[in-house]
Write a protein that holds these residues in place. Structure first.
Motif, PDB file in Angstrom:
ATOM      1  N   VAL A  73      63.710  35.792  18.279  1.00 50.46           N
ATOM      2  CA  VAL A  73      62.577  36.088  19.155  1.00 50.46           C
ATOM      3  C   VAL A  73      61.693  37.160  18.529  1.00 50.46           C
ATOM      4  O   VAL A  73      60.455  37.049  18.527  1.00 50.46           O
ATOM      5  CB  VAL A  73      63.050  36.529  20.552  1.00 50.46           C
ATOM      6  N   ALA A  74      62.316  38.195  17.975  1.00 49.87           N
ATOM      7  CA  ALA A  74      61.547  39.285  17.355  1.00 49.87           C
ATOM      8  C   ALA A  74      60.668  38.770  16.225  1.00 49.87           C
ATOM      9  O   ALA A  74      59.501  39.153  16.104  1.00 49.87           O
ATOM     10  CB  ALA A  74      62.497  40.361  16.842  1.00 49.87           C
ATOM     11  N   THR A  75      61.216  37.883  15.390  1.00 53.06           N
ATOM     12  CA  THR A  75      60.419  37.357  14.280  1.00 53.06           C
ATOM     13  C   THR A  75      59.330  36.416  14.782  1.00 53.06           C
ATOM     14  O   THR A  75      58.229  36.389  14.235  1.00 53.06           O
ATOM     15  CB  THR A  75      61.302  36.616  13.261  1.00 53.06           C
ATOM     16  N   THR A  76      59.623  35.672  15.836  1.00 53.45           N
ATOM     17  CA  THR A  76      58.634  34.733  16.379  1.00 53.45           C
ATOM     18  C   THR A  76      57.452  35.474  16.985  1.00 53.45           C
ATOM     19  O   THR A  76      56.288  35.105  16.774  1.00 53.45           O
ATOM     20  CB  THR A  76      59.289  33.825  17.443  1.00 53.45           C
ATOM     21  N   VAL A  77      57.734  36.531  17.744  1.00 54.84           N
ATOM     22  CA  VAL A  77      56.663  37.318  18.365  1.00 54.84           C
ATOM     23  C   VAL A  77      55.930  38.148  17.312  1.00 54.84           C
ATOM     24  O   VAL A  77      54.751  38.434  17.451  1.00 54.84           O
ATOM     25  CB  VAL A  77      57.231  38.213  19.490  1.00 54.84           C
ATOM     26  N   GLY A  78      56.646  38.535  16.251  1.00 55.62           N
ATOM     27  CA  GLY A  78      56.027  39.325  15.196  1.00 55.62           C
ATOM     28  C   GLY A  78      56.224  40.810  15.376  1.00 55.62           C
ATOM     29  O   GLY A  78      55.377  41.613  14.976  1.00 55.62           O
ATOM     30  N   CYS A  79      57.351  41.202  15.981  1.00 51.39           N
ATOM     31  CA  CYS A  79      57.636  42.619  16.201  1.00 51.39           C
ATOM     32  C   CYS A  79      58.454  43.156  15.031  1.00 51.39           C
ATOM     33  O   CYS A  79      59.674  42.992  14.985  1.00 51.39           O
ATOM     34  CB  CYS A  79      58.394  42.811  17.517  1.00 51.39           C
ATOM     35  N   ASP A 104      64.544  30.529   9.124  1.00 51.58           N
ATOM     36  CA  ASP A 104      63.515  29.515   9.349  1.00 51.58           C
ATOM     37  C   ASP A 104      64.028  28.102   9.085  1.00 51.58           C
ATOM     38  O   ASP A 104      63.468  27.127   9.590  1.00 51.58           O
ATOM     39  CB  ASP A 104      62.282  29.787   8.478  1.00 51.58           C
ATOM     40  N   ALA A 105      65.103  28.005   8.308  1.00 47.62           N
ATOM     41  CA  ALA A 105      65.682  26.693   7.983  1.00 47.62           C
ATOM     42  C   ALA A 105      66.878  26.369   8.876  1.00 47.62           C
ATOM     43  O   ALA A 105      67.664  25.473   8.553  1.00 47.62           O
ATOM     44  CB  ALA A 105      66.096  26.662   6.519  1.00 47.62           C
ATOM     45  N   TYR A 106      67.003  27.062  10.009  1.00 47.66           N
ATOM     46  CA  TYR A 106      68.204  26.891  10.831  1.00 47.66           C
ATOM     47  C   TYR A 106      68.474  25.454  11.274  1.00 47.66           C
ATOM     48  O   TYR A 106      69.643  25.063  11.423  1.00 47.66           O
ATOM     49  CB  TYR A 106      68.173  27.825  12.049  1.00 47.66           C
TER      50      TYR A 106
END
Length: 201
Positions: A73-79, A104-106
């Protein structure tokens, strides 16, 4: 530097001073989001209570799964602050942080289990704007985790969305927890608010 300067120790009141002391002992530095929150003691108190309550209550799922979806979630939101702090917590818990490079390749990476893939896809769907969660996603996770596990997973995802969006909106960026240099952004000095000069509170 955040869009709103943090509150220095001297101006933080009793709650702030106690919270700063606890955070410094536990994490080695005072998290910058906390210093920004102290502009609104009520919001800060609510956040502290929520975080401590969640830490104690959300323990049904494996820690590695909770931390993985939180990081996603943190990486998706960009925090970047959440990514930095979350990586430190995972490292301290002895979790495998190297596989985060493959996050990203999960969907196809062998580094993630089937359950982790479903949970990560759910985190992506719940974080998307607008949300793209489907009945099928929920049913599959409910079948594997049960109602309690599904509710906990959703709570973890929602809580990280709250943190990440607060930090991202106010320009709070990584603090150096991963590098072990967190004190490079210490609590601001009273005379330095807005001046870009800091002191160790």
């Amino acid at each position: 530097m955040p869009r709103v300067p943090g509150v220095p120790t001297r101006s933080a009141g009793l709650l702030g001073r106690l919270a700063y002391r606890y955070a410094r002992r536990r994490f080695g530095a005072v998290p910058e989001p906390l210093t920004v929150l102290m502009h609104h003691p009520g919001a800060a108190a609510a956040s502290i209570v929520a975080e401590l309550a969640a830490e104690r209550a959300l323990r049904h799922l494996p820690e590695s799964l909770r931390d993985l979806v939180t990081y996603r979630v943190a990486t998706t939101v960009g925090c970047s602050w959440c990514v930095d702090f979350g990586t430190m917590l995972m490292r301290h818990a002895g979790l495998d942080v190297e596989r985060l490079r493959e996050l990203d390749a999960y969907p196809t990476s062998p580094l993630f289990t089937d359950l982790e893939r479903r949970a990560l896809a759910y985190a992506d769907a719940a974080t998307a704007q607008p949300m793209t969660v489907t009945d099928e996603m929920v049913a599959a996770l409910d079948a594997e985790l049960g109602h309690r596990g599904l509710v906990e997973l959703t709570s973890v995802i929602a809580l990280e969305n709250h943190r990440a969006r607060f930090n991202h909106a106010l320009g709070i960026t990584d603090q150096g927890f991963t590098s072990g240099d967190a004190c490079r952004i210490p609590v601001p000095a009273d005379a330095a608010i807005g001046a870009g000069v800091t002191a160790r509170g």
